[in-house]
Design a protein around this motif. Structure first.
Motif, mmCIF file in Angstrom:
data_model
loop_
_atom_site.group_PDB
_atom_site.id
_atom_site.type_symbol
_atom_site.label_atom_id
_atom_site.label_comp_id
_atom_site.label_asym_id
_atom_site.label_seq_id
_atom_site.Cartn_x
_atom_site.Cartn_y
_atom_site.Cartn_z
ATOM 1 N N GLY A 1 -32.947 40.157 18.650
ATOM 2 C CA GLY A 1 -31.783 40.896 18.184
ATOM 3 C C GLY A 1 -31.056 41.550 19.335
ATOM 4 O O GLY A 1 -31.629 41.796 20.400
ATOM 5 N N CYS A 2 -29.766 41.848 19.099
ATOM 6 C CA CYS A 2 -28.976 42.497 20.139
ATOM 7 C C CYS A 2 -27.896 43.360 19.501
ATOM 8 O O CYS A 2 -27.324 42.990 18.473
ATOM 9 N N ALA A 3 -27.650 44.508 20.123
ATOM 10 C CA ALA A 3 -26.516 45.338 19.736
ATOM 11 C C ALA A 3 -25.233 44.667 20.203
ATOM 12 O O ALA A 3 -25.248 43.792 21.074
ATOM 13 N N SER A 4 -24.110 45.087 19.609
ATOM 14 C CA SER A 4 -22.838 44.439 19.929
ATOM 15 C C SER A 4 -21.707 45.459 19.971
ATOM 16 O O SER A 4 -21.755 46.489 19.289
ATOM 17 N N GLU A 5 -20.708 45.144 20.772
ATOM 18 C CA GLU A 5 -19.545 46.017 20.896
ATOM 19 C C GLU A 5 -18.608 45.925 19.698
ATOM 20 O O GLU A 5 -17.650 46.699 19.602
ATOM 21 N N ASP A 6 -18.878 44.989 18.767
ATOM 22 C CA ASP A 6 -18.019 44.856 17.587
ATOM 23 C C ASP A 6 -18.562 45.632 16.384
ATOM 24 O O ASP A 6 -18.094 45.441 15.263
ATOM 25 N N PRO B 1 -24.407 40.624 34.995
ATOM 26 C CA PRO B 1 -25.069 41.934 34.992
ATOM 27 C C PRO B 1 -25.942 42.129 33.751
ATOM 28 O O PRO B 1 -25.509 41.869 32.625
ATOM 29 N N ILE B 2 -27.174 42.580 33.972
ATOM 30 C CA ILE B 2 -28.149 42.719 32.886
ATOM 31 C C ILE B 2 -28.069 44.118 32.283
ATOM 32 O O ILE B 2 -27.977 45.115 33.005
ATOM 33 N N THR B 3 -28.088 44.185 30.947
ATOM 34 C CA THR B 3 -28.024 45.476 30.256
ATOM 35 C C THR B 3 -29.375 45.899 29.683
ATOM 36 O O THR B 3 -29.628 47.081 29.521
ATOM 37 N N SER B 4 -30.252 44.932 29.377
ATOM 38 C CA SER B 4 -31.530 45.282 28.735
ATOM 39 C C SER B 4 -32.527 44.147 28.919
ATOM 40 O O SER B 4 -32.142 42.970 28.912
ATOM 41 N N VAL C 1 -33.682 38.879 27.773
ATOM 42 C CA VAL C 1 -32.731 39.468 28.708
ATOM 43 C C VAL C 1 -31.334 39.457 28.088
ATOM 44 O O VAL C 1 -30.842 38.399 27.681
ATOM 45 N N ALA C 2 -30.699 40.634 28.034
ATOM 46 C CA ALA C 2 -29.316 40.735 27.562
ATOM 47 C C ALA C 2 -28.416 40.990 28.759
ATOM 48 O O ALA C 2 -28.769 41.758 29.657
ATOM 49 N N SER C 3 -27.235 40.363 28.752
ATOM 50 C CA SER C 3 -26.332 40.514 29.896
ATOM 51 C C SER C 3 -24.874 40.529 29.447
ATOM 52 O O SER C 3 -24.557 40.243 28.285
ATOM 53 N N LEU C 4 -23.995 40.882 30.382
ATOM 54 C CA LEU C 4 -22.589 41.135 30.067
ATOM 55 C C LEU C 4 -21.736 39.885 29.898
ATOM 56 O O LEU C 4 -20.518 39.975 29.824
ATOM 57 N N ASP C 5 -22.368 38.709 29.812
ATOM 58 C CA ASP C 5 -21.636 37.491 29.453
ATOM 59 C C ASP C 5 -21.812 37.180 27.969
ATOM 60 O O ASP C 5 -21.667 36.032 27.542
ATOM 61 N N SER C 6 -22.118 38.226 27.179
ATOM 62 C CA SER C 6 -22.308 38.090 25.727
ATOM 63 C C SER C 6 -23.345 37.024 25.398
ATOM 64 O O SER C 6 -23.171 36.222 24.477
ATOM 65 N N THR C 7 -24.431 37.027 26.170
ATOM 66 C CA THR C 7 -25.514 36.058 25.958
ATOM 67 C C THR C 7 -26.858 36.759 26.061
ATOM 68 O O THR C 7 -27.052 37.629 26.902
ATOM 69 N N LEU C 8 -27.749 36.355 25.173
ATOM 70 C CA LEU C 8 -29.139 36.806 25.200
ATOM 71 C C LEU C 8 -29.960 35.596 25.631
ATOM 72 O O LEU C 8 -29.727 34.484 25.136
ATOM 73 N N SER D 1 -20.731 41.488 24.247
ATOM 74 C CA SER D 1 -21.290 42.397 25.247
ATOM 75 C C SER D 1 -20.622 42.092 26.582
ATOM 76 O O SER D 1 -20.998 41.152 27.268
ATOM 77 N N THR D 2 -19.631 42.912 26.936
ATOM 78 C CA THR D 2 -18.880 42.692 28.168
ATOM 79 C C THR D 2 -18.755 43.944 29.027
ATOM 80 O O THR D 2 -18.411 43.856 30.203
ATOM 81 N N THR D 3 -19.041 45.124 28.445
ATOM 82 C CA THR D 3 -18.729 46.386 29.123
ATOM 83 C C THR D 3 -19.878 47.379 29.105
ATOM 84 O O THR D 3 -20.129 48.057 30.102
ATOM 85 N N TYR D 4 -20.570 47.513 27.965
ATOM 86 C CA TYR D 4 -21.529 48.599 27.760
ATOM 87 C C TYR D 4 -22.967 48.138 27.988
ATOM 88 O O TYR D 4 -23.276 46.951 27.935
#
Length: 323
Positions: free
Chosen positions: A258-263, A200-203, A215-222, A241-244
Motif C-alpha cells: 500500500g501507499c499514501a497518495s497526494e490525491d 528520490p525515495i520517500t519511504s 520502496v516508494a519514490s517520487l516517480d509515483s511508483t512503488l 507521489s511527486t512532491t511529498y
C-alpha cells in the motif's frame, strides 16, 4: 468380525483470503495542527501522532481516546516510535533533535543533538537500547539509550542527499535517500548493500518475512525488491507521489502493498499480481502518513489534522471489549 471403516478424510478448508481495510470506522481529530506521522505501537493497541504544533500524542485509536500529550520539541515533530515493552518513546523533528521519552511520566529522558538539519525518521532497535535516526543532513545516526554520552555511537554517512526513511530488523538498518538509493547495512556481516531506483525515495520497509524490501519514490511508483539480490520483483502504479514524503506499507500477511497518495487516497495492490486491489478515499488533501497494524487488517491514515482508522468490511465493533 467386520472391519471398521476408516474415517473419511476431508480436505482442510482453504484459509480465508486475507481482507483489506476498506471501511472507515473512526476519525480522530488530533488537535495538533497538521499530523506529520502516525505510528502503531509494537502490539497495535495504541498509536502515536506527530504534530506540526511541536507535540506528540499517544492514543488508543480503537476507542478514539487520547491518552497523553508529550511536549519538548522546538519545532514540528516528524516521526516517532514506541519501544517493544511500551515503556519508552523516541521522536524526532525539525528542531534537529532526537528525543527519548518515558511513556508513563511524559518526561524527556534524553535529547540527542548531532544532526545538522531536520530529522525525518526514527526507530528503536528490537531491545530499545539504540535509537536510529535519519536526517536531511544525509546521515543515519545511532544513539545509545543507556549511556549519557551525547554523541552517536555510529554515523552512517554514505548517502549523498537527505535520508527520508529508516527501518530496522534484528541485524540490519534499511535506509532510503533523496539520492535515489536504498542502502541496507548488515550489522552482523559488516556489509553495505546498495540499490538504485532512479528517483528520490520517500519511504522504505521490510516485508514481514524479511525476504523483500518495499520502496516508494517520487516517480509515483512503488517497487518491491529482493532484499539479497536487489532484483525488481514488482512495480505498482496508480497513485500520485511527486512532491511529498509519503509512506508505503505491507499488509499484515505480506499479501498486499500500500501507499499514501497526494490525491487524497490510499492505494493497495496485490503483491504478486501487481493489480490494484482497492483505493480508500481518505480526504481531499495529501495523505501524509500510514501505519498498518502488525497482526490485523487495520490501517491508520493521516491527512491534514486528523487520523482515520480503517478496518475490513466484516469488522464488527465489540462495544467496550479489549482488542
Amino acid at each position: 468380525m467386520p472391519i471398521p471403516a476408516a474415517p473419511m478424510a476431508f480436505p482442510l478448508p482453504r484459509p480465508a483470503r486475507p481482507e483489506l481495510p476498506q471501511r472507515r470506522v473512526r476519525t480522530l481529530e488530533c488537535g495538533q495542527g497538521a499530523v506529520r506521522a502516525v505510528r502503531f505501537n509494537a502490539d497495535g493497541n495504541y498509536c502515536l501522532t506527530c504534530g506540526s504544533d511541536k507535540t506528540l500524542k499517544l492514543w488508543n485509536p480503537h476507542k478514539g481516546t487520547a491518552l497523553r500529550s508529550y511536549q519538548g520539541h522546538g519545532y514540528e515533530v516528524l516521526d516517532a516510535a514506541g519501544s517493544f515493552d511500551n515503556g519508552y518513546l523516541c521522536s524526532c523533528g525539525a528542531d534537529k533533535t532526537v528525543a527519548l521519552w518515558d511513556v508513563a511520566t511524559g518526561q524527556v529522558l534524553r535529547k540527542y543533538r548531532g544532526h545538522a538539519g531536520k530529522v525525518n525518521c526514527v526507530q528503536f532497535n528490537e531491545e530499545a537500547t539504540i535509537i536510529v535516526s535519519g536526517s536531511i543532513d544525509s546521515t543515519v545516526r545511532c544513539w545509545d539509550c543507556r549511556s549519557r554520552r551525547p554523541d552517536p555511537v555510529q554515523v552512517l554517512d554514505e548517502a549523498k542527499d537527505g535520508v527520508s526513511s529508516v527501518k530496522l530488523s534484528s541485524h540490519e538498518i534499511l535506509s532510503g535517500s533523496v539520492d535515489g538509493h536504498v542502502r541496507r547495512y548488515d550489522l552482523r556481516a559488516g556489509q553495505l548493500y546498495c540499490d538504485y531506483v532512479g528517483s528520490p525515495i520517500t519511504s522504505v520497509c521490510f516485508s514481514k518475512d524479511g525476504q523483500c524490501t518495499l520502496v516508494a519514490s517520487l516517480d509515483s511508483t512503488l517497487r518491491l525488491l529482493d532484499k539479497d539480490t536487489g532484483e525488481l520483483l514488482g512495480e505498482y502504479k496508480g497513485h500520485r507521489s511527486t512532491t511529498y514524503r509519503l509512506d508505503c506499507v505491507l499488509s499484515e500477511q505480506d499479501t498486499h502493498v500500500g501507499c499514501a497518495s497526494e490525491d487524497g487516497h490510499v492505494y493497495f495492490w496485490d503483491l504478486v499480481e501487481a493489480s490494484l486491489a482497492c483505493s480508500l478515499p481518505v480526504g481531499r488533501g495529501v495523505v501524509q502518513s500510514l501505519s498498518f497494524h502488525p497482526t490485523l487488517p487495520c490501517l491508520l491514515a493521516a491527512t491534514e489534522g486528523q487520523v482515520q482508522l480503517w478496518r475490513e468490511d466484516s469488522f464488527q465493533e465489540q462495544g467496550d471489549t479489549e482488542m
